[in-house]
Design a protein around this motif. Structure first.
Motif, mmCIF file in Angstrom:
data_model
loop_
_atom_site.group_PDB
_atom_site.id
_atom_site.type_symbol
_atom_site.label_atom_id
_atom_site.label_comp_id
_atom_site.label_asym_id
_atom_site.label_seq_id
_atom_site.Cartn_x
_atom_site.Cartn_y
_atom_site.Cartn_z
ATOM 1 N N THR A 1 0.834 -1.201 0.000
ATOM 2 C CA THR A 1 0.000 0.000 0.000
ATOM 3 C C THR A 1 0.868 1.250 0.000
ATOM 4 N N GLU A 2 1.912 1.244 0.829
ATOM 5 C CA GLU A 2 2.844 2.378 0.868
ATOM 6 C C GLU A 2 3.525 2.564 -0.479
ATOM 7 N N PHE A 3 3.887 1.447 -1.103
ATOM 8 C CA PHE A 3 4.511 1.486 -2.418
ATOM 9 C C PHE A 3 3.556 2.089 -3.444
ATOM 10 N N ALA A 4 2.291 1.690 -3.394
ATOM 11 C CA ALA A 4 1.293 2.199 -4.348
ATOM 12 C C ALA A 4 1.096 3.705 -4.183
ATOM 13 N N VAL A 5 1.052 4.183 -2.945
ATOM 14 C CA VAL A 5 0.893 5.623 -2.703
ATOM 15 C C VAL A 5 2.101 6.387 -3.233
ATOM 16 N N CYS A 6 3.295 5.848 -2.985
ATOM 17 C CA CYS A 6 4.514 6.499 -3.488
ATOM 18 C C CYS A 6 4.539 6.501 -5.013
ATOM 19 N N CYS A 7 4.039 5.432 -5.626
ATOM 20 C CA CYS A 7 3.968 5.381 -7.091
ATOM 21 C C CYS A 7 2.995 6.430 -7.620
ATOM 22 N N ALA A 8 1.877 6.622 -6.909
ATOM 23 C CA ALA A 8 0.910 7.637 -7.327
ATOM 24 C C ALA A 8 1.539 9.030 -7.280
ATOM 25 N N LEU A 9 2.289 9.299 -6.226
ATOM 26 C CA LEU A 9 2.983 10.586 -6.137
ATOM 27 C C LEU A 9 4.055 10.696 -7.217
ATOM 28 N N GLY A 10 4.756 9.580 -7.470
ATOM 29 C CA GLY A 10 5.764 9.577 -8.527
ATOM 30 C C GLY A 10 5.154 9.847 -9.886
#
Length: 263
Positions: free
Chosen positions: A143-152
């Protein structure tokens, strides 16, 4: 809001229509993931740990970066807005009863979702089956990875949108966009993990907006992000807000001060 969701849906549908092209792209990404994995394996065998990463981290990085190429648009020179400014067709877009920047973000988001669905899973799955990768089992980590990807992704769009807007003044955004791609390939960690770049250069690269596109989301997934998840989220949010705000300001300037090509 409904019009933007419709734009995302129709853009996604358009990109999902080209399945043979997506399959070829996924195959290419997988092959290059294997090549990069072998190169990194040769490097890590000479030194089992570099920058806090072991061999499994490095191989995982190789396939994750290949999987993120399409949705993050690292190789994309600009958004679809650039050619429309060049031809003067943007005049029609300026008359649409929608927010200009949000409209183009919606169209690009559909492209990113299509790329993620068709071209992200195959390289990562192939790497996980045949190479020593390290993928976490924790749903929270993903989930943390997905949020960081969205910001990326927002950072990537912000950079490409600014490059597209350059066509209002230069009449051709392709030069600026090519520079952006060259910088993005190196500064995003695509060529070599930024975590292992030594000295002041590595420190500088880790503070550029490109670091938030691929390197930091992967660091978060691997659990190797300096400063933890909180730092990665703050970093991504800062650059995403800054770049989107700059794009909005430049859009307003262009709308009021620049003559569209063709009169």
């Amino acid at each position: 809001m409904r019009v933007y969701l419709t734009a995302v849906r129709l853009s996604l549908r358009r990109y999902l229509a080209y399945r043979s092209s997506a399959a070829a792209g996924a195959f290419t990404n997988t092959v290059f993931g294997c090549i990069r994995a072998f190169v990194l394996m040769a490097l890590w065998k000479q030194k089992p740990e570099i920058g806090g990463w072991d061999l499994a981290d490095a191989v995982t990085y190789a396939f994750l970066t290949q999987g993120l190429l399409a949705p993050m648009g690292v190789f994309m020179t600009s958004t679809e807005l650039g050619p429309r400014i060049r031809t003067g067709d943007v005049a029609v877009d300026l008359y649409r009863p929608v927010d200009f920047q949000t409209w183009w973000l919606s169209l690009d988001l559909g492209r990113a979702l299509g790329g993620g669905l068709l071209r992200t899973v195959p390289p990562v799955l192939f790497g996980a089956l045949l190479f020593p990768v390290r993928l976490p089992s924790s749903p929270l980590r993903w989930t943390e990875f997905a949020v960081c990807c969205a910001l990326g992704y927002l950072i990537s769009f912000g950079l490409r949108y600014l490059a597209s807007l350059a066509a209002f003044w230069t009449m051709d955004e392709r030069g600026m966009s090519s520079i952006l791609v060259a910088l993005g390939m190196f500064c995003s960690g695509l060529i070599i993990p930024l975590s292992v770049v030594p000295g002041a250069l590595g420190t500088v690269l880790l503070h550029t907006p490109w670091a938030g596109i691929m390197q930091m989301p992967i660091n978060v997934l691997l659990g190797t992000q300096s400063g933890g998840v909180g730092y990665a989220l703050a970093f991504g949010t800062f650059w995403a807000v800054l770049l989107l705000a700059a794009g909005r300001m430049l859009t307003d300037v262009a709308r009021h001060k620049v003559v569209v090509q063709g009169g």
